[in-house]
Structure formats: structure tokens, C-alpha cells
Design a protein around this motif. Sequence first.
Motif, PDB file in Angstrom:
ATOM      1  N   UNK A 107     -31.757  23.465  -7.086  1.00 14.08           N
ATOM      2  CA  UNK A 107     -30.751  22.434  -6.802  1.00 14.08           C
ATOM      3  C   UNK A 107     -30.156  21.843  -8.081  1.00 14.08           C
ATOM      4  N   UNK A 108     -30.687  22.234  -9.239  1.00 15.84           N
ATOM      5  CA  UNK A 108     -30.167  21.716 -10.502  1.00 15.84           C
ATOM      6  C   UNK A 108     -30.739  20.373 -10.898  1.00 15.84           C
ATOM      7  N   UNK A 109     -31.863  19.992 -10.308  1.00 14.37           N
ATOM      8  CA  UNK A 109     -32.495  18.716 -10.629  1.00 14.37           C
ATOM      9  C   UNK A 109     -33.295  18.877 -11.920  1.00 14.37           C
ATOM     10  N   UNK A 110     -33.013  18.027 -12.893  1.00 14.03           N
ATOM     11  CA  UNK A 110     -33.781  18.004 -14.145  1.00 14.03           C
ATOM     12  C   UNK A 110     -34.679  16.790 -14.073  1.00 14.03           C
ATOM     13  N   UNK A 111     -35.977  17.001 -14.207  1.00 17.06           N
ATOM     14  CA  UNK A 111     -36.921  15.931 -13.944  1.00 17.06           C
ATOM     15  C   UNK A 111     -38.120  15.984 -14.876  1.00 17.06           C
ATOM     16  N   UNK A 112     -38.782  14.832 -14.993  1.00 18.09           N
ATOM     17  CA  UNK A 112     -40.079  14.778 -15.651  1.00 18.09           C
ATOM     18  C   UNK A 112     -41.168  14.496 -14.619  1.00 18.09           C
ATOM     19  N   UNK A 113     -40.784  13.971 -13.460  1.00 17.57           N
ATOM     20  CA  UNK A 113     -41.722  13.727 -12.355  1.00 17.57           C
ATOM     21  C   UNK A 113     -40.983  14.019 -11.057  1.00 17.57           C
ATOM     22  N   UNK A 145     -42.860   5.651 -11.886  1.00 12.60           N
ATOM     23  CA  UNK A 145     -42.296   6.788 -12.618  1.00 12.60           C
ATOM     24  C   UNK A 145     -41.243   7.547 -11.813  1.00 12.60           C
ATOM     25  N   UNK A 146     -40.756   6.952 -10.742  1.00  5.42           N
ATOM     26  CA  UNK A 146     -39.678   7.558  -9.949  1.00  5.42           C
ATOM     27  C   UNK A 146     -38.499   6.584  -9.921  1.00  5.42           C
ATOM     28  N   UNK A 147     -37.305   7.103 -10.243  1.00  2.00           N
ATOM     29  CA  UNK A 147     -36.138   6.218 -10.250  1.00  2.00           C
ATOM     30  C   UNK A 147     -34.955   6.782  -9.478  1.00  2.00           C
ATOM     31  N   UNK A 148     -35.066   8.041  -9.028  1.00  2.00           N
ATOM     32  CA  UNK A 148     -33.967   8.661  -8.273  1.00  2.00           C
ATOM     33  C   UNK A 148     -34.510   9.138  -6.933  1.00  2.00           C
ATOM     34  N   UNK A 167     -37.458  11.686  -7.933  1.00  2.00           N
ATOM     35  CA  UNK A 167     -37.629  12.238  -9.274  1.00  2.00           C
ATOM     36  C   UNK A 167     -37.490  11.148 -10.315  1.00  2.00           C
ATOM     37  N   UNK A 168     -38.028  11.458 -11.459  1.00  2.00           N
ATOM     38  CA  UNK A 168     -37.725  10.713 -12.670  1.00  2.00           C
ATOM     39  C   UNK A 168     -36.829  11.654 -13.455  1.00  2.00           C
ATOM     40  N   UNK A 169     -35.519  11.422 -13.419  1.00  2.18           N
ATOM     41  CA  UNK A 169     -34.602  12.349 -14.086  1.00  2.18           C
ATOM     42  C   UNK A 169     -34.866  12.440 -15.582  1.00  2.18           C
ATOM     43  N   UNK A 170     -34.699  13.620 -16.098  1.00  6.65           N
ATOM     44  CA  UNK A 170     -34.785  13.844 -17.538  1.00  6.65           C
ATOM     45  C   UNK A 170     -33.408  14.298 -17.990  1.00  6.65           C
TER      46      UNK A 170
END
Length: 198
Positions: A107-113, A145-148, A167-170
Motif C-alpha cells: 500500500x506504500x505505507x512507510x512506518x516504524x511501527x 508510538x502510533x500516530x496515523x 502506524x507510526x509513519x517514517x
Amino acid sequence: MSPVIRRLAILGALAVFVLLLTPTSHAAAAQSPRAATTDARPQAGTPEAILLDAANHDRTAAGLPPMKWDKSLASMALAHAKLMAQNNTLSHQLPGEPTLEQRAIKAGVRYTALAENVAQGPAVAGLHTQWMNSPPHRANLMANDMSAIGIAVVQSGNTFFAVEDFSQPDTALNIDAQESQTADLVLHFVEESVDSHS
């Protein structure tokens, strides 16, 4: 051509393709990270908006920042919710479905969590209550640690199937992390291709 040589040829072609696109991907990521995936929120009055409002109400009441709507996460959640409804099954991964991480990469999600809540019930209003009354689901909703968030609800008969992806976007993935996520995605598609031709 033997199946082994064919698979190696496919892998080689994909590797060359990824290498050709890598510099462009890095430049695009540096110019506007995630700008195309964040929307203000879902349309008012929809099940997704109701669940987003309930999640953010509980987060702000606990002194946490509200989650931001992410349309890539919502798209990912919608695909999974549709599968659950079609199969009339509640699951984080249905047979033959990619893992949560693979779905996020696709889906193109860039995340750290990354995390996910799933639920089913006869009414949308009760879905948030289910999650808040379940310690692991509540932990996802209230995670620092989740903002999205992306939410999808699909109705099948009298049952609503809901997915919340967090997710936590990166927005500043380094080149190595971008290449690792790209390699994971390519490997997933190669495995799908090989499995479908076996």
C-alpha cells in the motif's frame, strides 16, 4: 525453459527493474514524504468517521494526541475488511493473504511501527466498545508510538466487519530501509508469481 531457470530469470528481471527505479524512488521520497497519503479525515457520518471520532475522543481524554487519518492505511484496511466480509471470518490474516507488513509495503505505507485491530458486530457503535474492552486492542488504540490510522467498515448481511490499521509513519527512511522495504515487496511478488505458476 526449466522451472528453475524461469524463476531465476524472473528474479533477475525484477532485480534489474528495482535497481533502475531506486534512484527515482529515493528522490521522490525526499521531495514529499507521505504528502499524497494523508487526508484530513473520512467523510462525516460514515462508519469510518464514527470510529475515528470515538478513537480520538478516548485518546484525547487520556491526554494523548489524536491520530491522523491516512488514506494508504484506510485503503489497506478496506481490502482486508472486504476479504473478511467475503469469507465471513474475523482474522488478521486470511489463508493466502499477505501479512500485515506485506500489505503495508504494498500500500506504500512507510512506518516504524504497525498494528491492526479487527472486529465484527451488528452495529458500528459497538465495534469501538469491543476494542476498548479488549486489552490488546485498547493498547493499539492508545499506543504512544502510533500516530496515523486508517479505518474501513464493510457490511455483509447484518454484520459489520471493521479494520483499524495503525502506524507510526517514517517520513525519513534512509536508503537502506527503503531498499529493504522494496526488496520485501519484490520478494512477495516473486513468491506470488512462482506459486501461481507451480
